[in-house]
Design a protein around this motif. Sequence first.
Motif, PDB file in Angstrom:
ATOM      1  N   LEU A 160      50.005  28.869  43.412  1.00  0.00           N
ATOM      2  CA  LEU A 160      48.789  29.346  44.042  1.00  0.00           C
ATOM      3  C   LEU A 160      47.720  29.529  42.963  1.00  0.00           C
ATOM      4  CD1 LEU A 160      47.721  30.373  46.830  1.00  0.00           C
ATOM      5  CD2 LEU A 160      48.537  32.645  46.166  1.00  0.00           C
ATOM      6  N   LEU A 161      46.520  29.055  43.209  1.00  0.00           N
ATOM      7  CA  LEU A 161      45.441  29.135  42.223  1.00  0.00           C
ATOM      8  C   LEU A 161      44.339  30.048  42.733  1.00  0.00           C
ATOM      9  CD1 LEU A 161      44.014  28.111  39.609  1.00  0.00           C
ATOM     10  CD2 LEU A 161      43.021  26.288  41.027  1.00  0.00           C
ATOM     11  N   PHE A 162      43.894  30.952  41.856  1.00  0.00           N
ATOM     12  CA  PHE A 162      42.793  31.855  42.194  1.00  0.00           C
ATOM     13  C   PHE A 162      41.824  31.883  41.017  1.00  0.00           C
ATOM     14  CE2 PHE A 162      41.505  36.482  43.273  1.00  0.00           C
ATOM     15  CZ  PHE A 162      40.526  36.047  44.142  1.00  0.00           C
ATOM     16  N   VAL A 163      40.652  31.270  41.196  1.00  0.00           N
ATOM     17  CA  VAL A 163      39.611  31.283  40.170  1.00  0.00           C
ATOM     18  C   VAL A 163      38.529  32.232  40.648  1.00  0.00           C
ATOM     19  CG1 VAL A 163      38.008  29.920  38.794  1.00  0.00           C
ATOM     20  CG2 VAL A 163      40.134  28.875  39.622  1.00  0.00           C
ATOM     21  N   ALA A 164      38.426  33.372  39.980  1.00  0.00           N
ATOM     22  CA  ALA A 164      37.543  34.418  40.494  1.00  0.00           C
ATOM     23  C   ALA A 164      37.343  35.498  39.441  1.00  0.00           C
ATOM     24  CB  ALA A 164      38.139  35.042  41.761  1.00  0.00           C
ATOM     25  N   ALA A 165      36.377  36.353  39.706  1.00  0.00           N
ATOM     26  CA  ALA A 165      36.161  37.534  38.869  1.00  0.00           C
ATOM     27  C   ALA A 165      37.024  38.676  39.392  1.00  0.00           C
ATOM     28  CB  ALA A 165      34.692  37.929  38.894  1.00  0.00           C
ATOM     29  N   PRO A 166      37.489  39.569  38.519  1.00  0.00           N
ATOM     30  CA  PRO A 166      38.316  40.682  38.974  1.00  0.00           C
ATOM     31  C   PRO A 166      37.513  41.712  39.759  1.00  0.00           C
ATOM     32  CG  PRO A 166      37.816  40.908  36.635  1.00  0.00           C
ATOM     33  CD  PRO A 166      37.290  39.576  37.057  1.00  0.00           C
ATOM     34  N   SER A 167      38.179  42.335  40.701  1.00  0.00           N
ATOM     35  CA  SER A 167      37.631  43.486  41.418  1.00  0.00           C
ATOM     36  C   SER A 167      38.823  44.354  41.804  1.00  0.00           C
ATOM     37  CB  SER A 167      36.841  43.070  42.658  1.00  0.00           C
ATOM     38  OG  SER A 167      37.682  42.442  43.610  1.00  0.00           O
ATOM     39  N   GLU A 168      38.580  45.562  42.160  1.00  0.00           N
ATOM     40  CA  GLU A 168      39.670  46.499  42.458  1.00  0.00           C
ATOM     41  C   GLU A 168      40.551  45.993  43.596  1.00  0.00           C
ATOM     42  OE1 GLU A 168      40.229  51.206  43.775  1.00  0.00           O
ATOM     43  OE2 GLU A 168      38.323  50.500  42.947  1.00  0.00           O
ATOM     44  N   ASN A 169      39.936  45.484  44.658  1.00  0.00           N
ATOM     45  CA  ASN A 169      40.745  45.035  45.792  1.00  0.00           C
ATOM     46  C   ASN A 169      41.532  43.765  45.457  1.00  0.00           C
ATOM     47  OD1 ASN A 169      38.126  43.604  45.909  1.00  0.00           O
ATOM     48  ND2 ASN A 169      38.881  42.750  47.843  1.00  0.00           N
ATOM     49  N   ARG A 170      40.996  42.928  44.580  1.00  0.00           N
ATOM     50  CA  ARG A 170      41.714  41.716  44.188  1.00  0.00           C
ATOM     51  C   ARG A 170      42.902  42.048  43.293  1.00  0.00           C
ATOM     52  NH1 ARG A 170      36.458  37.829  42.914  1.00  0.00           N
ATOM     53  NH2 ARG A 170      36.185  37.071  45.054  1.00  0.00           N
ATOM     54  N   ILE A 171      42.734  42.974  42.394  1.00  0.00           N
ATOM     55  CA  ILE A 171      43.842  43.383  41.527  1.00  0.00           C
ATOM     56  C   ILE A 171      44.973  43.967  42.371  1.00  0.00           C
ATOM     57  CG2 ILE A 171      44.528  45.030  39.743  1.00  0.00           C
ATOM     58  CD1 ILE A 171      41.705  44.652  38.536  1.00  0.00           C
ATOM     59  N   GLU A 172      44.611  44.779  43.330  1.00  0.00           N
ATOM     60  CA  GLU A 172      45.610  45.373  44.227  1.00  0.00           C
ATOM     61  C   GLU A 172      46.381  44.293  44.981  1.00  0.00           C
ATOM     62  OE1 GLU A 172      45.827  48.529  47.995  1.00  0.00           O
ATOM     63  OE2 GLU A 172      43.929  48.130  46.980  1.00  0.00           O
ATOM     64  N   LEU A 173      45.677  43.275  45.448  1.00  0.00           N
ATOM     65  CA  LEU A 173      46.328  42.171  46.155  1.00  0.00           C
ATOM     66  C   LEU A 173      47.310  41.442  45.250  1.00  0.00           C
ATOM     67  CD1 LEU A 173      46.287  40.041  48.640  1.00  0.00           C
ATOM     68  CD2 LEU A 173      44.742  38.769  47.134  1.00  0.00           C
ATOM     69  N   LEU A 174      46.869  41.067  44.064  1.00  0.00           N
ATOM     70  CA  LEU A 174      47.688  40.256  43.161  1.00  0.00           C
ATOM     71  C   LEU A 174      48.936  40.980  42.705  1.00  0.00           C
ATOM     72  CD1 LEU A 174      44.811  38.646  41.093  1.00  0.00           C
ATOM     73  CD2 LEU A 174      46.368  37.435  42.618  1.00  0.00           C
ATOM     74  N   GLU A 175      48.866  42.270  42.594  1.00  0.00           N
ATOM     75  CA  GLU A 175      50.050  43.031  42.182  1.00  0.00           C
ATOM     76  C   GLU A 175      51.164  42.968  43.227  1.00  0.00           C
ATOM     77  OE1 GLU A 175      50.660  43.944  39.345  1.00  0.00           O
ATOM     78  OE2 GLU A 175      48.989  44.926  38.311  1.00  0.00           O
ATOM     79  N   LYS A 176      50.830  42.546  44.448  1.00  0.00           N
ATOM     80  CA  LYS A 176      51.807  42.544  45.540  1.00  0.00           C
ATOM     81  C   LYS A 176      52.228  41.148  45.991  1.00  0.00           C
ATOM     82  CE  LYS A 176      49.997  46.931  47.319  1.00  0.00           C
ATOM     83  NZ  LYS A 176      49.321  47.592  48.467  1.00  0.00           N
ATOM     84  N   ILE A 177      51.677  40.107  45.369  1.00  0.00           N
ATOM     85  CA  ILE A 177      52.030  38.739  45.769  1.00  0.00           C
ATOM     86  C   ILE A 177      53.365  38.342  45.158  1.00  0.00           C
ATOM     87  CG2 ILE A 177      51.415  36.297  45.479  1.00  0.00           C
ATOM     88  CD1 ILE A 177      48.532  37.027  45.812  1.00  0.00           C
ATOM     89  N   ASN A 178      54.248  37.826  45.996  1.00  0.00           N
ATOM     90  CA  ASN A 178      55.569  37.387  45.524  1.00  0.00           C
ATOM     91  C   ASN A 178      55.624  35.863  45.537  1.00  0.00           C
ATOM     92  OD1 ASN A 178      58.236  37.429  44.682  1.00  0.00           O
ATOM     93  ND2 ASN A 178      59.028  37.608  46.776  1.00  0.00           N
ATOM     94  N   TYR A 179      54.724  35.234  44.773  1.00  0.00           N
ATOM     95  CA  TYR A 179      54.659  33.778  44.702  1.00  0.00           C
ATOM     96  C   TYR A 179      53.969  33.417  43.391  1.00  0.00           C
ATOM     97  CZ  TYR A 179      54.022  28.922  46.134  1.00  0.00           C
ATOM     98  OH  TYR A 179      54.077  27.553  46.204  1.00  0.00           O
ATOM     99  N   PRO A 180      54.450  32.384  42.683  1.00  0.00           N
ATOM    100  CA  PRO A 180      53.813  32.005  41.408  1.00  0.00           C
ATOM    101  C   PRO A 180      52.323  31.725  41.588  1.00  0.00           C
ATOM    102  CG  PRO A 180      55.896  30.858  41.680  1.00  0.00           C
ATOM    103  CD  PRO A 180      55.621  31.542  42.990  1.00  0.00           C
ATOM    104  N   THR A 181      51.504  32.446  40.838  1.00  0.00           N
ATOM    105  CA  THR A 181      50.057  32.379  41.008  1.00  0.00           C
ATOM    106  C   THR A 181      49.371  32.310  39.653  1.00  0.00           C
ATOM    107  OG1 THR A 181      50.213  33.688  43.045  1.00  0.00           O
ATOM    108  CG2 THR A 181      48.047  33.535  42.009  1.00  0.00           C
ATOM    109  N   LEU A 182      48.425  31.380  39.538  1.00  0.00           N
ATOM    110  CA  LEU A 182      47.615  31.261  38.335  1.00  0.00           C
ATOM    111  C   LEU A 182      46.234  31.814  38.640  1.00  0.00           C
ATOM    112  CD1 LEU A 182      47.023  30.219  35.468  1.00  0.00           C
ATOM    113  CD2 LEU A 182      46.476  27.988  36.483  1.00  0.00           C
ATOM    114  N   VAL A 183      45.834  32.819  37.861  1.00  0.00           N
ATOM    115  CA  VAL A 183      44.533  33.466  38.027  1.00  0.00           C
ATOM    116  C   VAL A 183      43.665  33.120  36.824  1.00  0.00           C
ATOM    117  CG1 VAL A 183      43.311  35.652  38.283  1.00  0.00           C
ATOM    118  CG2 VAL A 183      45.572  35.355  39.333  1.00  0.00           C
ATOM    119  N   ILE A 184      42.475  32.574  37.077  1.00  0.00           N
ATOM    120  CA  ILE A 184      41.580  32.166  35.995  1.00  0.00           C
ATOM    121  C   ILE A 184      40.220  32.827  36.174  1.00  0.00           C
ATOM    122  CG2 ILE A 184      40.489  30.225  34.804  1.00  0.00           C
ATOM    123  CD1 ILE A 184      42.658  28.413  35.862  1.00  0.00           C
TER     124      ILE A 184
END
Length: 310
Positions: A160-184
């Motif tokens: 899963l690819l996510f190219v974005a700027a960090p925000s509080e709600n995005r950090i909360e989401l990513l901490e709970k994803i159970n799938y290989p994810t690349l964040v840029i």
Amino acid sequence: MNKLLIIGKRGGILNWYEDVLASADNMSRGFALNHENWRSHALKGLLGDSAPAYRRQVAKDLEGVLTSFSPTHILLVDLFYLRPEINELLTQSGAKTAQWIGDRFEKRLVENTSIHSFYFTDTALVRQGLSLGLSSKYLPLATIPSQATQPSWESRRSELLFVAAPSENRIELLEKINYPTLVIGPKWPILKNPAIKTLNKRLSLQAVRELYGNHKFILNQINTNNIMAGLPARCFDATAYGSCLVTDAVDDLKLNFTIDRDIVVYRNPSEIAMLIQNSEHCRAIAANGHAHCIENHSFIHRLKTLMDHM
């Protein structure tokens, strides 16, 4: 004969002004209100954008373009609070004017008295504009589709690819994803979730679009600091480049895509892995989303809508 002047910000993160200008016909031209030429760019660098000398130069440059080009229509792309001298120039031009806005705005937008119609990329902003007495309509963001053949589904990366700027709600989401994810993106903190790999790097828009063309799955979650109900450009870029968009459910989504046909929608992060485990199903969704985006969501489509309305 219609002649469109597109006014925007050169060098913005979204490349919005440049993409709109590239999609316009040969009876159009652009004007970068932040720095149109080397004189204004130099003055801005030396004195700052509030300096009277810089502002006079911008107004002089704009007046010259309005005189030489004589537009019948003027489109401002992005959020500007227009100074009195700019309002006066636009009004004196006699052209039909519109402003297309993607960010939350302040009440002083009503001081843009030279603008006849306001278009917002978020229906919640449309409602706010109407409450201020502005002529407000909804017009979502768009994309410039690639002219190249997109990579096959089988050749694309499955993370899963996510190219974005960090925000509080995005950090909360990513901490709970159970799938290989690349964040840029720049300024991402270290995340505790071992499924997440972060690359703190700012990419050009073209590089981002090329990445979308090489991944099966693109994650979207709105930044609640900026967006209320609208869709970021990521939704249109991802589908235009043949990826399966995996997005949160926002109000404007159904105005642009059909859920479970064009895109995948999650209600909570724990279900993302389950939603994309069926590769063939997601392949069909990616194909549908791609076709739908190409047919409906290019900047050429948006410009046609604007010119028809203006």
